[in-house]
Each structure stands twice: as structure tokens, then as C-alpha cells.
Design an enzyme around this catalytic site. Sequence first.
Site, mmCIF file in Angstrom:
data_model
loop_
_atom_site.group_PDB
_atom_site.id
_atom_site.type_symbol
_atom_site.label_atom_id
_atom_site.label_comp_id
_atom_site.label_asym_id
_atom_site.label_seq_id
_atom_site.Cartn_x
_atom_site.Cartn_y
_atom_site.Cartn_z
ATOM 1 N N ASP A 131 0.843 -1.200 0.000
ATOM 2 C CA ASP A 131 0.000 0.000 0.000
ATOM 3 C C ASP A 131 0.877 1.250 0.000
ATOM 4 O OD1 ASP A 131 -2.405 1.753 0.661
ATOM 5 O OD2 ASP A 131 -3.293 -0.229 0.883
ATOM 6 N N SER A 323 -11.046 -0.785 -0.919
ATOM 7 C CA SER A 323 -9.789 -0.967 -0.184
ATOM 8 C C SER A 323 -10.031 -1.235 1.290
ATOM 9 C CB SER A 323 -8.911 0.284 -0.320
ATOM 10 O OG SER A 323 -8.380 0.398 -1.615
#
Length: 491
Positions: A131, A323
Site C-alpha cells: 500500500d 480498499s
Amino acid sequence: MTAFCATGAFAADYVPGELVVRIPPGGNVQAIHDAWGTQTLEQLSLRSYVVTPPAGVNVEDCDQWLDADSNVESADPNWITESPEAKSAIIIVAIGSSTTQYTDQGAFARIGLAEAHQYSTGQGVRIALLDTGIDPSHPVFQGKLIAGYDFVDDDADPSEIATGVDEDGDGLTDEGFGHGTMVAGVIAASVPDAEILPIRVLDDEGSGTLASLIRGIDYAVSRGAQIINMSVGLAFESEPLENAVSDAEDAGALLVAAAGNENTPTEIYPASFGQVLSVTALDSNDVKASFSSYNEEVDVAAPGDGIYSTYPGGTYARGSGTSFAAPFVTGAAALLFSAGTPGEPGDLAQSLTDSVVVVDSLAGNAPFAGNLGQGRLDVESALTGYLAEQATSVDGAFRPYGVQFFASPNPFRGATTIRLSTPAGTTMPHELEIYSLQGRRVRTIRSDSSDRGAWEWNGLDDRGRHVSAGVYLIRSNAGSLQSVGRLVHIR
């Protein structure tokens, strides 16, 4: 040999002058250089490289020269990757430093998280987070992080960084900042005793490259991650990326990815690869969130609208996006992995998708039926179902000797009674040995002579301490006869 170069509408979204190339087993990248005058810029993994294109050849036209080269398995421009929330305006509202909305939110109750934690808390599992990085000083992450890496700046500090500069020219500044910390917060709440391995593959704009994503996946595998969470993607297939995903699966890792925030049937990758669990987002009524992508490649849905989580600076925020749905599935997989005997990645995925709450029948989901995966994640149901299978006898290897293992209740809280049945004329054992799945003996129990063949275990080790919740192996010896079984202890 298969060579592939994606072309078309996305031709501008790559790093100029760079190709991501994978060589076949036994191949030699130098042979490519000798044939085409290319040069290695970076080695991504054992068989993947970033190279320069041949002189006078545009990277989007690489298929014209790679298709004929047996030294190339696959190739692509070094595409720009993005988090779904960076591509479709991340929705984050800072809410300050109170933990109440984070720890007590309704999404946790809907998926049965507290109930699941009676069986497992993720001990012994390592989760890779690919990420924008993480805030390692946040109180929630203390004792949960292990050293990771930053493939954006190529250093050993995967902390989130806000530059204050609109680096991608979209009129927004630092729109990806905090994304990784928020995703990590959902993982930490879902599986509190797992290790989190932060790997930075996206910058503060939420953008990265195909090369950094491949490096991140390879690094996660090399560091022993059993589960890899990816809230990042491309709007089209990339064979070098699929190769990296397949390598990770072959190494025993389960990969989970966000399905995207386009509110269309658009597929993004790696989520839509068959080796990856693709996760879309639902609102608080189990209806498809207004932004969520939907398609036949989605495997499962999870809460992803208005999720409270950790945010850089020791604070908390609320975000919406696939997400923030994906890490719930990652956490659930880690709970299963920790509680039972580790199996193939596909077995864990199957347990998660087989135990869902069906949502296609809800009125709001009618237009999307068949495109929201099997249903909404139910962590408690997945875990209890998985453990029910784990709790069955595993004495198949000794069945010819006629020894059978029984326990009731199983799973158990408090105490359980264990019994063995042996053939006539054989000696009943005096004791049982109880082992953790890591092979450590935690308890030896001796049978009372008045009830030979029956033992009670109260969940304590040999030093009188309560053992952790999870699966334990019971072994007995009756002369040359043996029996092995599993018990599931809940707290």
C-alpha cells in the site's frame, strides 16, 4: 514462450523508457540484451527485470519484437498502478483521536468479528500490506509490525509520507496519504495477534508502478507472508503481474485485493486474476456500496462504506472504498490460518466463500446479482465451519490398528472429555500428550485408574496456565498402537 504487451487507451500511463520483462525458467536476460541492445535497469525477482526498450522502438509496440524471442516469457510497459481510492477520489473524513468509533463500529458486529475472536486471534500469521505505507508510531500498531520495505523510495522505511505537492498533476495533493494506515487498521482490528509486514508500493498520491508492485509481491513471499493484501491495481491484464501472483500462490500465500471503485463491471488487476480473492464493498444494509465495482470475477463482499480506522498522527478517520472491504477478508483468512492446520490457499478461500451471507436476493442488489461474489463475509461462520472440519479425527494413518479418538464437547470452552477406543486385548494407554500446531507439548494428562480410557482437559498447560484459543493435537500411545486427533479450544 508467450510474450505480451498491452496496448491502446492506456499507452500514456507508463514510465517512459522502461519495460518489465520476465524470462522463462533457465532463461538469460543477457541474451535479450545481446539480441536487442537493451539494458537491465533493475532486477525485480528471480526471473523479472526492468529493461530499456530497443533503440527506436516505443514501449507500447514491444510485442512487435518480443513475440519472436524465446528468451522472453512476458513483457509489458512499466505501467502506472493506483489505489482504487486515488483513482476515484478517496473518501476520508478525519475524526480526531477517539478510539470509540473505531473499536465499536457496526461493521465488526455484522461479520461476527468478536465471536470469531473466541476461536482465533491470528497468532503466528504474517500479513503483507502492499500500500502507501503505514504510520508505525500509531498506538494501535505497537507490537504488531515487523520491519518492511519502501519500494517507492527504495529504502527500509515504509512510513507514509506527505509531500504537499501535486505530483501527478490531477489537481489534488496527497490524496493517497493515510490510505495504507487505514487499511492496516482494519487488519489490526480483524486479526489482533497477527504480524503486519508493511510494504510501500504506492506514493502519497496513491500511485506506483508495475515494477514496484511485482517487487512488493516477491518481497512479501521472501519474508514468509502467508497472506498478501493489495489495494492497488491496473485497469487491464498484465502478464508479468499475473506471473508474480502465480509465483506467490505457488509459494503458499493467499492473495486478497480490492475490486475497484468504478461503480461499473470494470475489472482491475490483480483482483480479477483467478489466483486472487477479489473483494467488493457493501453498505451498512448489505447492499452494494454506491461506488463499488461489480463483476463475475468478484469472489466475496464485505463492509466498505463509512469504515472507521487508524490514520497517521495517532488519529482515526472514516473512509469508504473497496480498499477498506478487502482487509476484512484478509483478516478473516488470517484467523482461519491461525486456528487450523495450514492448508492450500484455495482451501482457505473456499472456506471464506462457502460460509457467506447471501445478499443477491436483497432488492437493492437485484441489478448486480451474480456480480457481488458468493455473498457477504461472515467471519464467525467461516471460522466455526473450518474448525468443525479441523476437529474431526485425523487418525486415518493408524486406522488399520483399530484405535479411535473421541472428544466431547469439541470445540470446547472450559473442559472436554477425551476417550479412546482400542481393540479387545490391547492395553489402554495411561496418558495423553497435547501439542500445539507448532509442535510444542503443552500438557500431559494421566488417566485415573477407575476410568481408564477417559481423560479430561481443562485448557491448562502443565504449569497451570490457560492456553490460547486454537487447534491442538492429541496423541496417545497404546503399546504399538497410536491415535492422533484434534481439539478446538475456545476462550
